[in-house]
Scaffold this motif. Structure first.
Motif, PDB file in Angstrom:
ATOM      1  N   ASN A   1       0.828  -1.206   0.000  1.00 46.15           N
ATOM      2  CA  ASN A   1       0.000   0.000   0.000  1.00 46.15           C
ATOM      3  C   ASN A   1       0.864   1.258   0.000  1.00 46.15           C
ATOM      4  OD1 ASN A   1      -2.306  -1.499  -0.030  1.00 46.15           O
ATOM      5  ND2 ASN A   1      -2.656  -1.383   2.165  1.00 46.15           N
ATOM      6  N   ASN A   2       1.948   1.254   0.783  1.00 44.72           N
ATOM      7  CA  ASN A   2       2.825   2.423   0.825  1.00 44.72           C
ATOM      8  C   ASN A   2       3.477   2.669  -0.520  1.00 44.72           C
ATOM      9  OD1 ASN A   2       2.260   3.077   3.453  1.00 44.72           O
ATOM     10  ND2 ASN A   2       3.981   1.935   4.294  1.00 44.72           N
ATOM     11  N   SER A   3       3.902   1.602  -1.207  1.00 42.82           N
ATOM     12  CA  SER A   3       4.539   1.816  -2.504  1.00 42.82           C
ATOM     13  C   SER A   3       3.514   2.319  -3.510  1.00 42.82           C
ATOM     14  CB  SER A   3       5.215   0.538  -3.004  1.00 42.82           C
ATOM     15  OG  SER A   3       4.249  -0.431  -3.328  1.00 42.82           O
ATOM     16  N   GLN A   4       2.273   1.811  -3.427  1.00 40.99           N
ATOM     17  CA  GLN A   4       1.240   2.314  -4.328  1.00 40.99           C
ATOM     18  C   GLN A   4       0.917   3.763  -4.000  1.00 40.99           C
ATOM     19  OE1 GLN A   4      -1.912  -0.478  -3.750  1.00 40.99           O
ATOM     20  NE2 GLN A   4      -1.168  -1.868  -5.334  1.00 40.99           N
ATOM     21  N   ARG A   5       0.841   4.085  -2.702  1.00 49.06           N
ATOM     22  CA  ARG A   5       0.565   5.455  -2.306  1.00 49.06           C
ATOM     23  C   ARG A   5       1.686   6.371  -2.786  1.00 49.06           C
ATOM     24  NH1 ARG A   5       0.109   4.692   3.244  1.00 49.06           N
ATOM     25  NH2 ARG A   5      -1.501   3.169   3.099  1.00 49.06           N
ATOM     26  N   GLY A   6       2.924   5.913  -2.659  1.00 48.24           N
ATOM     27  CA  GLY A   6       4.061   6.714  -3.106  1.00 48.24           C
ATOM     28  C   GLY A   6       4.002   6.977  -4.588  1.00 48.24           C
ATOM     29  N   MET A   7       3.618   5.957  -5.360  1.00 51.10           N
ATOM     30  CA  MET A   7       3.505   6.139  -6.805  1.00 51.10           C
ATOM     31  C   MET A   7       2.389   7.123  -7.121  1.00 51.10           C
ATOM     32  SD  MET A   7       4.021   2.303  -8.272  1.00 51.10           S
ATOM     33  CE  MET A   7       3.338   2.737  -9.842  1.00 51.10           C
ATOM     34  N   LEU A   8       1.257   6.980  -6.429  1.00 48.43           N
ATOM     35  CA  LEU A   8       0.149   7.885  -6.697  1.00 48.43           C
ATOM     36  C   LEU A   8       0.514   9.307  -6.298  1.00 48.43           C
ATOM     37  CD1 LEU A   8      -2.892   5.735  -5.547  1.00 48.43           C
ATOM     38  CD2 LEU A   8      -2.241   6.339  -7.874  1.00 48.43           C
ATOM     39  N   HIS A   9       1.219   9.451  -5.178  1.00 53.95           N
ATOM     40  CA  HIS A   9       1.606  10.786  -4.734  1.00 53.95           C
ATOM     41  C   HIS A   9       2.518  11.427  -5.775  1.00 53.95           C
ATOM     42  CE1 HIS A   9       2.396  14.068  -2.053  1.00 53.95           C
ATOM     43  NE2 HIS A   9       3.687  13.877  -2.205  1.00 53.95           N
ATOM     44  N   GLY A  10       3.463  10.658  -6.311  1.00 56.12           N
ATOM     45  CA  GLY A  10       4.350  11.185  -7.332  1.00 56.12           C
ATOM     46  C   GLY A  10       3.593  11.561  -8.594  1.00 56.12           C
ATOM     47  N   GLN A  11       2.559  10.823  -8.915  1.00 58.69           N
ATOM     48  CA  GLN A  11       1.770  11.094 -10.113  1.00 58.69           C
ATOM     49  C   GLN A  11       0.908  12.330  -9.930  1.00 58.69           C
ATOM     50  OE1 GLN A  11      -0.477   7.566 -10.564  1.00 58.69           O
ATOM     51  NE2 GLN A  11       1.268   6.301 -11.082  1.00 58.69           N
ATOM     52  N   ASN A  12       0.585  12.662  -8.712  1.00 63.75           N
ATOM     53  CA  ASN A  12      -0.315  13.772  -8.455  1.00 63.75           C
ATOM     54  C   ASN A  12       0.413  15.089  -8.226  1.00 63.75           C
ATOM     55  OD1 ASN A  12      -2.694  12.333  -8.744  1.00 63.75           O
ATOM     56  ND2 ASN A  12      -2.562  11.547  -6.670  1.00 63.75           N
ATOM     57  N   LYS A  13       1.674  15.132  -8.533  1.00 56.95           N
ATOM     58  CA  LYS A  13       2.437  16.367  -8.382  1.00 56.95           C
ATOM     59  C   LYS A  13       2.495  17.095  -9.721  1.00 56.95           C
ATOM     60  CE  LYS A  13       5.599  14.948  -4.740  1.00 56.95           C
ATOM     61  NZ  LYS A  13       7.007  14.771  -4.396  1.00 56.95           N
ATOM     62  N   PRO A  14       2.557  18.424  -9.668  1.00 56.81           N
ATOM     63  CA  PRO A  14       2.759  19.171 -10.912  1.00 56.81           C
ATOM     64  C   PRO A  14       4.099  18.800 -11.542  1.00 56.81           C
ATOM     65  CG  PRO A  14       2.063  20.622  -9.139  1.00 56.81           C
ATOM     66  CD  PRO A  14       2.349  19.287  -8.524  1.00 56.81           C
ATOM     67  N   TYR A  15       4.190  18.927 -12.850  1.00 56.48           N
ATOM     68  CA  TYR A  15       5.427  18.624 -13.571  1.00 56.48           C
ATOM     69  C   TYR A  15       6.396  19.790 -13.415  1.00 56.48           C
ATOM     70  CZ  TYR A  15       8.687  17.311 -17.195  1.00 56.48           C
ATOM     71  OH  TYR A  15       9.829  16.970 -17.874  1.00 56.48           O
ATOM     72  N   HIS A  16       7.684  19.472 -13.268  1.00 55.09           N
ATOM     73  CA  HIS A  16       8.708  20.509 -13.141  1.00 55.09           C
ATOM     74  C   HIS A  16      10.032  19.967 -13.664  1.00 55.09           C
ATOM     75  CE1 HIS A  16      10.596  24.073 -11.399  1.00 55.09           C
ATOM     76  NE2 HIS A  16      11.595  23.269 -11.104  1.00 55.09           N
ATOM     77  N   HIS A  17      10.594  20.631 -14.660  1.00 52.54           N
ATOM     78  CA  HIS A  17      11.898  20.252 -15.183  1.00 52.54           C
ATOM     79  C   HIS A  17      12.710  21.525 -15.394  1.00 52.54           C
ATOM     80  CE1 HIS A  17      14.466  18.622 -18.738  1.00 52.54           C
ATOM     81  NE2 HIS A  17      15.139  18.629 -17.627  1.00 52.54           N
ATOM     82  N   MET A  18      13.887  21.581 -14.783  1.00 54.80           N
ATOM     83  CA  MET A  18      14.756  22.730 -14.945  1.00 54.80           C
ATOM     84  C   MET A  18      16.125  22.254 -15.401  1.00 54.80           C
ATOM     85  SD  MET A  18      16.083  25.842 -12.478  1.00 54.80           S
ATOM     86  CE  MET A  18      14.702  25.834 -11.439  1.00 54.80           C
ATOM     87  N   ASP A  19      16.719  22.999 -16.318  1.00 58.44           N
ATOM     88  CA  ASP A  19      18.038  22.650 -16.834  1.00 58.44           C
ATOM     89  C   ASP A  19      18.757  23.931 -17.229  1.00 58.44           C
ATOM     90  OD1 ASP A  19      20.153  21.073 -17.611  1.00 58.44           O
ATOM     91  OD2 ASP A  19      19.036  19.987 -19.154  1.00 58.44           O
ATOM     92  N   THR A  20      20.064  23.858 -17.319  1.00 56.32           N
ATOM     93  CA  THR A  20      20.854  24.978 -17.815  1.00 56.32           C
ATOM     94  C   THR A  20      21.338  24.610 -19.203  1.00 56.32           C
ATOM     95  OG1 THR A  20      21.536  25.560 -15.583  1.00 56.32           O
ATOM     96  CG2 THR A  20      22.844  26.461 -17.391  1.00 56.32           C
ATOM     97  N   ILE A  21      20.960  25.419 -20.183  1.00 55.99           N
ATOM     98  CA  ILE A  21      21.302  25.175 -21.582  1.00 55.99           C
ATOM     99  C   ILE A  21      22.099  26.377 -22.077  1.00 55.99           C
ATOM    100  CG2 ILE A  21      20.395  24.675 -23.891  1.00 55.99           C
ATOM    101  CD1 ILE A  21      19.562  22.545 -21.839  1.00 55.99           C
TER     102      ILE A  21
END
Length: 143
Positions: A31-51
């Motif tokens: 249940n914790n691993s499923q909850r962790g996956m769901l929690h990660g899926q329910n976060k806004p997307y964010h990607h930062m890089d230096t180009i």
């Protein structure tokens, strides 16, 4: 000491506590691993890089999903936002490809993206500043 541990283990097994605790623990782990996956899926997307000296950030207001998504692109040189860039984002999946062109609103570029299918998507964020082209690549998972 070994005899004491053996007696305690036998006592726990005979009362069923050890077996139940072990079952609950494995169930909780699942249940914790499923909850962790769901929690990660329910976060806004964010990607930062230096180009090439530019800090580039692609983010969403909410979790990415199979429908309309608001995306924001911020490009900075040092602490100064870049407001004169031409930006194009190409999204590809296993059998789909489409492009969007974010528009400048304030200090960032904004666009709405409608994903018509869930799954793994790749993107290439192309931006052009002073006739120099730059690319940031990334992946996202759409639910």
């Amino acid at each position: 000491m070994k005899k004491v541990l053996t007696l305690i283990t036998i006592g726990l097994l005979s009362t069923g506590l050890y077996a139940n605790e072990k079952m609950d623990h494995s169930t909780n782990m699942k249940n914790n691993s499923q909850r962790g996956m769901l929690h990660g899926q329910n976060k806004p997307y964010h990607h930062m890089d230096t180009i090439n000296g530019y800090k580039v950030m692609l983010s969403s207001k909410g979790p990415l999903k199979k429908s309309m998504n608001n995306l924001t692109v911020v490009i900075m040189k040092g602490k100064i936002p870049i407001k004169d860039s031409d930006i194009n984002i190409e999204f590809t999946s296993s059998d789909k490809i489409f492009n969007v062109t974010p528009l400048l609103k304030g200090n960032s570029y904004k666009t709405d993206v409608k994903f018509d299918m869930a799954g793994h998507w790749m993107y290439k964020l192309n931006f052009k500043i002073n006739d120099n082209s730059h690319v940031m690549k990334g992946t996202m998972n759409i639910r």
